[in-house]
Design an enzyme around this catalytic site. Structure first.
Site, mmCIF file in Angstrom:
data_model
loop_
_atom_site.group_PDB
_atom_site.id
_atom_site.type_symbol
_atom_site.label_atom_id
_atom_site.label_comp_id
_atom_site.label_asym_id
_atom_site.label_seq_id
_atom_site.Cartn_x
_atom_site.Cartn_y
_atom_site.Cartn_z
ATOM 1 N N GLY A 19 1.011 -1.264 0.115
ATOM 2 C CA GLY A 19 -0.059 0.060 -0.106
ATOM 3 C C GLY A 19 0.912 1.195 0.055
ATOM 4 O O GLY A 19 1.907 1.148 -0.420
ATOM 5 N N SER A 20 0.384 2.319 0.742
ATOM 6 C CA SER A 20 0.976 3.453 0.653
ATOM 7 C C SER A 20 2.387 3.506 1.345
ATOM 8 O O SER A 20 3.179 4.546 1.186
ATOM 9 C CB SER A 20 0.181 4.717 1.177
ATOM 10 O OG SER A 20 -0.977 4.717 0.600
ATOM 11 N N THR A 21 2.653 2.583 1.792
ATOM 12 C CA THR A 21 4.296 2.589 2.762
ATOM 13 C C THR A 21 5.159 2.453 1.545
ATOM 14 O O THR A 21 6.489 2.984 1.502
ATOM 15 C CB THR A 21 4.343 1.398 3.525
ATOM 16 O OG1 THR A 21 4.079 0.167 2.917
ATOM 17 C CG2 THR A 21 3.514 1.514 4.783
ATOM 18 N N PHE A 22 4.619 1.897 0.296
ATOM 19 C CA PHE A 22 5.454 1.975 -0.997
ATOM 20 C C PHE A 22 5.660 3.403 -1.413
ATOM 21 O O PHE A 22 6.767 3.477 -2.387
ATOM 22 C CB PHE A 22 4.862 0.991 -1.881
ATOM 23 C CG PHE A 22 5.607 0.429 -3.265
ATOM 24 C CD1 PHE A 22 6.832 -0.076 -2.810
ATOM 25 C CD2 PHE A 22 5.460 1.307 -4.329
ATOM 26 C CE1 PHE A 22 7.565 -0.589 -4.003
ATOM 27 C CE2 PHE A 22 6.405 0.834 -5.307
ATOM 28 C CZ PHE A 22 7.636 -0.118 -5.371
ATOM 29 N N LYS A 23 5.022 4.128 -1.083
ATOM 30 C CA LYS A 23 5.204 5.653 -1.610
ATOM 31 C C LYS A 23 6.683 6.136 -1.073
ATOM 32 O O LYS A 23 7.269 7.116 -1.927
ATOM 33 C CB LYS A 23 4.196 6.544 -1.179
ATOM 34 C CG LYS A 23 2.930 6.452 -1.893
ATOM 35 C CD LYS A 23 1.815 7.259 -1.358
ATOM 36 C CE LYS A 23 0.394 6.800 -1.811
ATOM 37 N NZ LYS A 23 -0.768 7.307 -1.005
#
Lengths: 433, 485
Positions: B214-218
């Protein structure tokens, strides 16, 4: 070997069995009990009695047979004891019974010589065929003699007349195989000239006359019948192979070997397509590890046992041959391989080799055709059976579930094989100069 | 007649020779392969009842030890005093099920060399030590127990690392199991019960399971953009309600269907702090799969990494994404086919924390013999620079803002500067997975961690990383830093 040396070697084999039992006990519980002494006594009495009976009623017999047989029995016994002490206790009783029966056979042959076997060949044939067919008796009728199916094969006969607290069980094929060899040897001794001369030249091949193939076809039919009705691949193959080998020995006609081989293949292929259990056997044989969960489990465990045993073995009582299904019967060779190692398996093969060499030597030296064929036939039965079961464990041939002579757990087999040895001893006595 | 018999005799002896060759093959040449076949139970069975070495933490907490069986002299019973919280890391040594976890990896060190055979005598004469060695793990017992307690039986995982070495400070998977139930005679039944049990307690969610990050991959997308010089924190992006994915009917929208700033433009910093999906889908497509892939692979994606046991590589499929900008846009927010284990996301946080150096994670700090002498020490293994120190420093500033004013405020700890990134991954399931990755203290990080909760009806459809995972990180950072002083 002198008689004194033979007696001493028999005592040594008895000590080997007792020592094995001691090691197993030591590995399991760290204690010593009466089992070792009892084992020594039973072995010394059984093989000692056979030795004395031979001395008395067949004094010129080969001195090289009883000792290796005793040694193999001892090695097998220590693994049986290691796997199941209760069965080992029964096996000791069977050893005493087998030695008594073999001794009696020596006495009977002393009274009438091997000629009586030849004279009563048709009676022997009849008894053998009846014995072979006994397991086909219904297992649920009122008569005290019943067939019994074990592990999908119908090899057993139960006698339960309510006279004893336990029922008596035996595998008649173990005795019938002797009777059939005796009959075939006698039949071929009678007809060998006719059989030898009756052939046709077809190109480079000498083919037997169709009429002469009749006994071959009958035996093949009997084998196939056993294969189908009793699901006993081992006994069926053993009977047919021994018969073909004897036919060849008597006539020298290579055509018998070829047609026998073709008929075996034919029955094999037909069996493969007709029966699930044959397909499973073949799958387990060709790809034991790919079929680990079912058909290949036993062979895989046997190979793990052999590999884990490696050169010197885990030691008596220190391996885990109990992980192999039917370790005490079909897979006793793998159990020996695990606990006594490569050293143990080579010793076992060498002992079988010695027994076969002695048996064939007796056949070579025999002048009488019947005795020559009988000695050769008995040795072939022993050799083929040994090869089939060890070869099955080692994946050279499909696993056929027959016992390893002298070593596997089982009373009827021990009786049958010691009687076989007794007849060989008698022939060697009669043919000695 | 002797002619045919002689030929048959030859055949018989040839058969015996074949048996001899076959038995030589299996007992000599194939012996080791057969002995070590994983389906051969004998080696594990022979370990039964034998003493094994200790598994301890550096503060002396015993995780596994062998006690003498009170009923049976000379035999030992393995105990795991700390139980389920450590079960996936320590593993178990079971004669029926084999060894797992560190019990398996370090089996050669932990096992006794005593055999009750003649070889013992030989070894004693040669002066060899037959006693088992022990291992000391990098796990901090307090942190591990706190993480297990914080997950409170929910499905999830926590991994904490020392950002300067890669040493694993905590690795927890929940729900867990009691390893002592799997080492006795009834291990098979217990194993089957665990296979059927709610929440599959046997699976190690911390290191062996992959999830959409999810957004931790940002963090990876932002680091790639900054590291290549393509963008900076003040770079400006459009701020639509929905971002149309090129070559497709689909759009990407933000959490709650809102814009991220004023609906006109948004800076990268702002987009990162509020976890703006439209911006990062846009940025990923502008960067391209190849450039994004370079940073992702430098951070360990698509690589077989060495660990105490085999771990599945994190996935970022560059080849497929090169021809599919829509999928690339979705990958930019850690969805589609991007997958990573919590251990891997903790490694990314640790890499940013230490200035851009990726370290190989490890669980065992040293092996010591029965007298306590160190036999072997683990040295940290750098796996290469994943980003420039300046990139890491900008990323740190951005991640600190996430915790001070963005989606990750509940990860804050009084008096401590915490950096982090939240994530709420949709993945392939119906329910979102809450994530939080981060590190502290910002000025000199001593802990980097990833907190993951597996989505399900228990967490609901509205669960978020900021709401559920970030508070756990806050608790654990607080415990770690107060324990350090």
């Amino acid at each position: 070997m002198t008689r004194k040396a033979e007696g001493f070697t028999i005592l040594l084999a008895s000590a080997l069995a007792a020592f094995g039992v001691t090691l197993v006990n030591f590995a399991n519980s760290g204690t010593l009990d009466a089992q070792s002494a009892l084992t020594f006594l039973v072995f010394a009495i059984a093989f000692g009695a056979l030795f004395v009976a031979t001395q008395t009623w067949a004094p010129r017999a080969s001195s090289l047979l009883i000792a290796p047989v005793a040694a193999l029995t001892a090695i097998g016994f220590l693994e049986i004891y290691r796997l199941d002490p209760a069965r080992a206790g029964l096996q000791r009783w069977w050893l005493l019974i087998a030695a008594a029966v073999a001794g009696s056979v020596l006495y009977l042959l002393h009274l009438g010589s091997t000629e009586i076997l030849r004279r009563y060949r048709y009676t022997i044939l009849l008894v053998s065929v009846i014995l072979l067919l006994l397991p086909n008796l219904p297992s649920d009728w009122g008569f005290p003699l019943r067939g019994l199916e074990v592990n999908g094969s119908r090899l057993w006969v139960v006698f339960d007349a309510g006279l004893t607290p336990f029922s008596l069980q035996f595998q008649p094929a173990e005795l019938a195989k002797l009777g059939l060899v005796i009959f075939v040897a006698a039949y071929l001794a009678d007809h060998q000239h006719a059989l030898r001369q009756a052939h046709r030249q077809v190109g480079p091949f000498r083919l037997p006359e169709p009429r002469q193939l009749l006994p071959l076809l009958i035996t093949w039919g009997l084998s196939v019948f056993i294969l189908i009705s009793q699901r006993d691949l081992g006994a069926s193959l053993l009977l047919f192979a021994s018969f073909v080998l004897l036919l060849y020995a008597a006539t020298g006609g290579g055509g018998y070997l070829v047609s026998g081989g073709l008929m075996t293949l034919l029955a094999g292929f037909a069996g493969y397509y007709a029966f699930d259990h044959v397909q499973r056997r073949v799958a387990g044989w060709l790809q034991p590890f790919e079929n680990f969960e079912d058909a290949g489990y036993q062979i895989s465990q046997g190979l793990f046992a052999l590999g884990s045993g490696s050169l010197s073995g885990a030691g008596p009582g220190l391996g885990r041959p109990d992980l192999i299904p039917n370790a005490a019967t079909d897979f006793i060779f793998a159990a020996v391989g695990e606990e006594l190692g490569f050293a143990g398996t080579v010793a076992v093969l060498a002992l079988y080799g010695l027994i076969m060499a002695v048996g064939l030597g007796i056949a070579f030296r025999s002048r009488d055709t019947f005795r020559k064929l009988l000695a050769a036939g008995l040795t072939f039965v022993l050799g083929v059976q040994t090869f089939l079961i060890i070869g099955g464990v080692l994946r050279l041939v499909p696993l056929t579930g027959i016992t390893l002579p002298f070593m596997s757990y089982g009373g009827s087999a021990l009786v049958g094989n010691l009687v076989l040895v007794a007849i060989l001893l008698r022939i060697s006595h009669e043919e000695a100069k | 007649m002797n002619g045919p018999i002689r030929r048959l005799a030859l055949g018989l002896f040839a058969s015996m020779a074949a048996l001899l060759i076959a038995v030589t093959w299996f007992q000599v040449f194939r012996a080791d392969a057969l002995k070590n076949d994983p389906r051969n139970a004998r080696p594990a069975l022979s370990e039964r009842g034998k003493e094994r070495g200790l598994i301890v933490t550096n503060d002396g907490t015993v995780l596994a030890r062998s006690d003498e069986d009170p009923n049976d002299a000379l035999t030992f019973v393995r105990t795991y005093p700390e139980g389920p919280a450590f079960a996936h890391v320590v593993g178990y040594s079971s004669f029926l099920l084999g060894n797992t976890g560190l019990e398996q990896t370090y089996s050669q060190d932990l096992r006794s060399r005593r055999d009750i055979t003649i070889s013992d005598l030989v070894a004693v004469i040669l002066g060899r030590d037959l006693r088992p060695s022990s291992i000391e793990v990098t796990i901090d017992a307090e942190l591990q127990k706190a993480a297990f307690a914080a997950l409170a039986g929910r499905r999830g995982a926590v991994v904490a690392l020392d950002p300067n070495t890669g040493a694993v400070l905590a690795s927890v998977s929940s729900p867990s199991f009691d390893p002592e139930a799997l080492i006795g005679d009834d291990a098979d039944a217990a194993w089957n019960a665990l296979l059927e049990a709610e929440g599959s307690p046997l699976s190690d969610r911390a290191t062996r399971e992959l999830y959409a990050p999810g957004s931790t991959f940002k963090t990876v997308v932002a680091a790639a953009g900054i590291d290549t010089g393509f963008v900076g924190p003040e770079s400006v992006f459009p701020d639509p309600v929905a971002f149309p994915l090129p070559g497709s009917e689909a759009t990407i929208s933000n959490y709650g269907g809102r814009v991220c700033a004023d609906g006109e433009t948004v800076t990268l910093l702002r987009a990162f702090v509020v976890s703006c999906n439209t911006t990062f889908a846009n940025l990923a497509i502008q960067l391209g799969a190849a450039d994004l892939g370079i940073t992702a692979e430098a951070l360990g994606f698509n690589r077989e990494l060495e660990f105490a046991w085999q771990i599945p590589p994190a996935q970022f499929n560059i080849g497929e994404l090169e021809d599919d900008p829509a999928a690339l846009g979705q990958s930019g927010i850690g969805e589609r086919d991007v997958r990573a284990a919590p251990l891997h996301m903790a490694m990314i946080a640790a890499t940013i924390a230490n200035g851009g150096q990726l370290y190989s994670p490890y669980l065992v700090s040293r092996v010591f013999d029965a007298d306590g002498n160190t036999v072997e020490t683990t040295e940290p293994v750098p796996l290469g620079r994943a980003m420039a120190p300046t990139t890491a420093s900008i990323m740190t500033q951005m991640m600190e803002r996430v915790v001070t004013e963005g989606t990750g405020t509940s990860a804050s700890v009084a008096g401590v500067r915490v950096a982090g990134k939240t994530g709420t991954a949709q993945g392939s399931g119906e329910f979102p997975h809450p994530w939080f990755i981060g590190f502290a203290p910002v000025e000199n990080p001593t802990i980097a961690l990833a907190v993951f909760l597996e989505g399900g009806p228990d967490l609901g459809e509205t669960a978020t990383g900021g709401g559920l995972a970030a508070p756990i990180a806050s608790t654990l950072i607080d415990i770690w830093l107060s324990g350090e002083q």
